[in-house]
Scaffold this motif. Structure first.
Motif, PDB file in Angstrom:
ATOM      1  N   MET A  78      25.873  53.832 -26.635  1.00 57.29           N
ATOM      2  CA  MET A  78      26.000  52.509 -27.229  1.00 57.29           C
ATOM      3  C   MET A  78      24.685  51.779 -26.999  1.00 57.29           C
ATOM      4  O   MET A  78      24.244  51.645 -25.861  1.00 57.29           O
ATOM      5  N   ASN A 154      34.335  54.173 -29.086  1.00 58.27           N
ATOM      6  CA  ASN A 154      33.559  53.114 -28.438  1.00 58.27           C
ATOM      7  C   ASN A 154      34.268  51.765 -28.517  1.00 58.27           C
ATOM      8  O   ASN A 154      34.172  50.964 -27.589  1.00 58.27           O
ATOM      9  N   LYS A 157      36.713  51.908 -25.718  1.00 54.56           N
ATOM     10  CA  LYS A 157      36.039  51.779 -24.421  1.00 54.56           C
ATOM     11  C   LYS A 157      35.647  50.330 -24.143  1.00 54.56           C
ATOM     12  O   LYS A 157      35.836  49.819 -23.036  1.00 54.56           O
TER      13      LYS A 157
END
Length: 177
Positions: A78, A154, A157
């Protein structure tokens, strides 16, 4: 947990560094990660790698090659890019609120004691996420980097982190998602 104030110095001009980090990222599929290095064989048991680092575009473009973009490193990372000046601060006055390592350590220790899986607070939140996920995956174009293919992972997360920042519950709410 890998921390480096400058991403490019973390790699120490090792041409295999990003391939190794990519391999370590996928090590969750293996109980052991075994590599032979100059110093001998290294075995890591149940590795889980997290990295926080910073760099600028010139250094980023110097270190991240096309093979790393298409080979999966960028898809597993990321990246936050700040192009605009966030605030003007000459850094001559004391901070109003300083970062206290002991407080952060205490808070992270509390979070580390939580166990179990994240749950959805209600069906409305589930449907909200499913609709976003379906639309996102349906409109997904060719993605040779893997970045967009992994985007839903993501999102989850980051939602986990945002949830834990709010309170010590493993719950996804619509607001968090």
């Amino acid at each position: 947990f890998i921390v480096s104030s400058e991403f490019t110095t973390l790699l120490l001009n090792n041409p295999d560094a990003l391939s190794t980090l990519t391999d370590l990222y996928d090590s969750l599929y293996h109980e052991e990660w075994v590599k032979t290095l100059k110093a001998g064989e290294v075995t890591l048991r149940d590795p889980y790698i997290t990295m926080m680092s910073a760099t600028n575009m010139a250094h980023f473009n110097d270190k991240i090659k096309q093979v790393d973009v298409e080979g999966g490193f960028m898809g597993r990372t990321m990246v936050v890019v700040e192009k605009d000046l966030h605030r003007i601060n000459p850094l001559i006055r004391p901070m109003k609120k300083s970062f206290i390592l002991a407080d952060a350590t205490k808070r992270l220790t509390e979070i580390s004691k939580l166990r179990g899986e994240f749950l959805w607070d209600n069906d409305e939140t589930i449907v909200f996420y499913e609709n976003w996920y379906t639309e996102f995956k349906t409109n997904l174009q060719h993605d040779e980097t893997g970045i967009f293919k992994r985007m839903p992972d993501n999102v989850i997360k980051v939602a986990m982190l945002a949830s834990l920042a709010e309170k010590d519950e493993l719950i996804f709410t619509k607001k968090i998602i």
